[in-house]
Design a protein around this motif. Structure first.
Motif, PDB file in Angstrom:
ATOM      1  N   UNK A  75      35.004  21.425 -18.287  1.00 54.28           N
ATOM      2  CA  UNK A  75      33.893  20.213 -18.423  1.00 54.28           C
ATOM      3  C   UNK A  75      33.802  19.496 -17.260  1.00 54.28           C
ATOM      4  N   UNK A  76      32.557  19.462 -16.675  1.00 54.50           N
ATOM      5  CA  UNK A  76      32.103  19.353 -15.264  1.00 54.50           C
ATOM      6  C   UNK A  76      31.390  17.953 -15.442  1.00 54.50           C
ATOM      7  N   UNK A  77      31.942  16.878 -14.543  1.00 57.00           N
ATOM      8  CA  UNK A  77      31.332  15.657 -14.393  1.00 57.00           C
ATOM      9  C   UNK A  77      30.434  15.523 -13.240  1.00 57.00           C
ATOM     10  N   UNK A  78      28.857  15.193 -13.275  1.00 63.81           N
ATOM     11  CA  UNK A  78      28.198  15.250 -12.129  1.00 63.81           C
ATOM     12  C   UNK A  78      27.834  13.607 -12.037  1.00 63.81           C
ATOM     13  N   UNK A  79      28.380  13.180 -10.999  1.00 65.14           N
ATOM     14  CA  UNK A  79      27.975  11.826 -10.725  1.00 65.14           C
ATOM     15  C   UNK A  79      26.824  11.619  -9.799  1.00 65.14           C
ATOM     16  N   UNK A  80      26.126  10.458  -9.632  1.00 69.57           N
ATOM     17  CA  UNK A  80      25.363  10.140  -8.736  1.00 69.57           C
ATOM     18  C   UNK A  80      24.467   8.917  -8.846  1.00 69.57           C
ATOM     19  N   UNK A  81      23.776   8.385  -7.495  1.00 73.86           N
ATOM     20  CA  UNK A  81      22.892   7.416  -7.863  1.00 73.86           C
ATOM     21  C   UNK A  81      21.573   7.543  -8.783  1.00 73.86           C
ATOM     22  N   UNK A  82      20.995   6.441  -9.115  1.00 74.30           N
ATOM     23  CA  UNK A  82      19.984   6.552 -10.155  1.00 74.30           C
ATOM     24  C   UNK A  82      18.850   7.512  -9.161  1.00 74.30           C
ATOM     25  N   UNK A  83      18.198   8.400  -9.931  1.00 67.95           N
ATOM     26  CA  UNK A  83      16.964   9.000  -9.107  1.00 67.95           C
ATOM     27  C   UNK A  83      17.367   9.864  -8.074  1.00 67.95           C
ATOM     28  N   UNK A  84      18.731  10.247  -8.087  1.00 76.34           N
ATOM     29  CA  UNK A  84      19.048  11.319  -6.752  1.00 76.34           C
ATOM     30  C   UNK A  84      18.682  12.562  -7.075  1.00 76.34           C
ATOM     31  N   UNK A  85      18.465  12.916  -8.253  1.00 76.19           N
ATOM     32  CA  UNK A  85      18.237  14.120  -8.671  1.00 76.19           C
ATOM     33  C   UNK A  85      19.150  14.994  -9.559  1.00 76.19           C
TER      34      UNK A  85
END
Ligand SMILES: Nc1ncnc2c1ncn2[C@@H]1O[C@H](COP(=O)(O)OP(=O)(O)OP(=O)(O)O)[C@@H](O)[C@H]1O
Ligand SMILES: [Mg+2]
Length: 453
Positions: free
Chosen positions: A88-98
C-alpha cells in the motif's frame, strides 16, 4: 446483510459513546471522539473460520517474484526497485503538484506492459481524466477508469475486474456508507484506508493511494494513515519551478534516502536522469557568492550550486535567511567564520539559497556554504571549475565525509577541474583521477585555496 453498528471512541482515553459529543465526558478533551465501526467479535465466527497454524520462518514460502516496474526509473528507485505486490503506497503532495499526472503515467506504463490497471478517481469525472490522458498520450485496453467514491461499490468493481494494480485518487474523497461522518473526516479516511489495506494484502494487489497535504505539510487525515501503509512518498516542488522531487518518508521495502527528480512538461512528467547537469544549468560564472557542492541524495551524488549574498544591515539586527538549507546550520557556520576567521558578519545581512529547489541536509555541504558567504563578503569570485566538499567543525577544523570518491567522480564527469576535500579523505581515494584533488585541514586552508586568503 446485518446492519453494521458504529460507535464513537475517544482517541485520548478510549471512552465509548453511541453518539457524537464535542467533549469527552471521561477525560474532558474536546473534539476527540471519532466514529468507528463496531468489530464483529462473535465467538461463533471464530469457530467457523479456518484457523491456520502459525508457521516457522523457514516454512513460509515466497515465490521469487520480481517487483513490478513502473516504467519510471526515478520512481522505481525511490520505491526500492519497483512496486512490491500487495503493498500500500501513499503518495502525498500539495494541490496541483502533479500527483494525478504521475500516477496516470505509471498506469500507462504498467498497462502497456500487460498489467490490468484500475484507476479510481473520486475527484474527476471519467471525461476529465480522459482529457489528461490525451495530454499524456495514454491509450490502451488494459487501463480501466472509474469515477466513484463509494467503497462498497468499488469493492464490487475490484471483485469483478480482478486488476493487477489499483490507483486511488484520492483517499480523502472515499467514503463508507455506514459511517455518518463526511468523506475526508478522520474516521472515513481511516476506514477507507483499512478497506484498501485488506484488499491489498488479501488479494496481493499493490495499491497507490493519493493523499492531500494540509497547510502544515502533513498528509491530511490521522497520523495513523502513515502507520498503516507500507510506503509513504511525498511529491514536492516549487510551484514556480518545473522540477518535482519525489522522496520516500517511510518505506518498508527500501531505503528512505533516495529521491527521484522529474520535470513537469506539457505532455507530462519527464525523468531527470542527470540531476547535476540540471541543477547547475544557467549558473553564473565568476561572480562572488556562488559555490558548487556535491551532496549525496541517497546513493546518487548531485552537484548543487549554493548562492550567498551579504549586504550591510540597514537596521540594528542583521537578517539571516536560508532557503533549502537548515537555518540554524547557516547561523552556526557564520559564527565559525566570525570567531575563527574574524569576518565581521555581525553588521551584515546574509541570504543563502540552494539553487534549483533542492533541500540539502548533509554536513558535507558546510564548506560550500562557508565559501559562498566568504566569497560574497569579500567580493571575490570562486573559480567556476571548483567543487568544495567537507564538513566544518566548531573549532574551524574540516572533517571527513563519506563516499568521497563517488562525489569526486561526479564532479569529474561534469567537467570540473578542481575538488577541495577534507585532508583525511585523501587516503581513501584509490582510483586514478583526472581531476585536481586538494586536501584541506581547516577553514584557513579552505579560504586560502578558494579565495586566496
Ligand atoms: N497543458 C499543460 N502543460 C503543462 N503543464 C500542465 C498542463 N496541464 C497541467 N499541467 C501541470 O499539471 C499540474 C496539475 O497536475 P495534477 O492534476 O496531476 O496535480 P494533482 O497533484 O493531482 O492536483 P490535485 O491536488 O488538484 O489533484 C498543474 O499544476 C500544471 O503544473
Ligand atoms: Mg489530482
Amino acid at each position: 446483510m446485518p446492519k453494521i453498528k458504529t460507535k464513537f471512541i475517544c482517541q485520548e482515553c478510549g471512552y465509548e459513546s453511541p453518539k457524537w459529543m464535542g467533549k469527552c465526558p471521561e477525560c474532558g478533551v474536546w473534539n476527540s471522539l471519532v466514529e468507528e465501526i463496531e468489530q464483529n467479535n462473535d465467538k461463533a465466527y471464530i469457530a467457523t473460520t479456518n484457523i491456520i497454524m502459525p508457521l516457522t520462518v523457514d516454512e513460509i514460502e515466497i515465490t521469487e517474484e520480481e517487483r513490478l516496474k513502473t516504467g519510471l526509473d526515478e520512481l522505481d528507485r525511490v520505491l526500492g526497485g519497483g512496486i512490491v505486490r500487495g503493498s500500500l503506497i501513499l503518495v502525498g503532495g500539495d494541490p496541483g503538484i502533479g500527483k494525478s499526472t504521475l500516477l496516470l503515467q505509471v498506469s500507462k506504463n504498467l498497462s502497456l506492459n500487460g498489467y490490468k490497471v484500475f484507476y479510481i478517481s473520486g475527484e474527476e469525472s471519467e471525461k476529465q481524466i480522459k482529457i489528461r490522458a490525451q495530454r499524456l498520450k495514454v491509450k490502451g485496453s488494459n487501463l480501466y477508469i472509474v469515477s466513484e467514491t463509494n467503497l462498497d461499490i468499488l469493492e464490487k468493481h475490484i471483485q469483478n475486474l480482478k486488476p493487477d494494480i489499483i490507483i486511488v485518487d484520492s483517499i480523502q474523497t472515499m467514503f463508507k456508507m455506514e459511517l455518518q461522518s463526511a468523506p475526508g473526516s478522520v474516521s472515513q479516511v481511516r476506514e477507507s484506508t483499512l478497506t484498501f489495506m485488506r484488499i491489498a494484502k488479501g488479494l496481493s494487489i499493490p495499491i497507490f493511494i493519493v493523499g492531500h497535504v494540509t497547510k502544515e505539510g502533513a498528509i491530511a487525515g490521522p497520523r495513523v494513515l502513515e502507520h498503516m501503509v507500507d510506503t509513504v512518498l511525498y511529491f514536492e516542488g516549487e510551484r514556480h519551478h518545473t522540477y518535482r522531487v519525489i522522496r520516500a518518508v517511510k518505506n518498508r521495502f527500501g531505503s528512505t534516502n533516495e529521491i527521484g527528480i522529474f520535470e513537469m512538461k506539457g505532455d507530462g512528467l519527464k525523468e531527470v536522469l542527470n540531476p547535476s547537469e540540471v541543477m547547475l544549468s544557467g549558473r553564473p560564472e565568476d561572480v562572488p557568492g556562488s559555490a558548487v557542492v556535491c551532496s549525496l541524495e541517497g546513493t546518487r551524488p548531485v552537484l548543487v550550486e549554493i548562492q550567498a549574498l551579504t549586504s550591510a544591515t540597514a537596521f540594528g539586527m542583521p537578517r539571516r535567511m536560508a532557503t533549502g538549507i537548515d537555518y540554524n546550520r547557516v547561523v552556526l557556520l557564520m559564527a565559525v567564520l566570525e570567531k575563527r576567521v574574524g569576518m565581521q558578519l555581525q553588521t551584515f545581512d546574509a541570504y543563502i539559497n540552494v539553487v534549483g529547489g533542492l533541500k540539502l541536509d548533509e554536513p558535507a555541504c558546510d564548506l560550500g556554504i562557508v565559501c559562498a558567504i566568504a566569497s560574497s563578503f569579500r567580493n571575490i569570485p570562486i573559480d567556476s571549475k571548483t567543487v568544495v566538499i567537507g564538513e566544518l567543525g566548531l573549532t574551524g577544523e574540516v572533517r571527513g565525509v563519506n563516499f568521497i570518491e563517488k562525489r569526486i567522480l561526479e564532479a569529474q564527469k561534469l567537467g570540473f577541474e578542481r575538488c577541495i576535500i577534507p585532508y583525511e579523505n585523501i587516503k581513501a581515494i584509490e582510483d586514478k583521477l583526472d581531476i585536481n584533488v586538494i586536501g584541506v585541514k581547516n577553514i584557513y586552508e579552505v579560504l586560502e585555496e578558494v579565495l586566496g586568503g
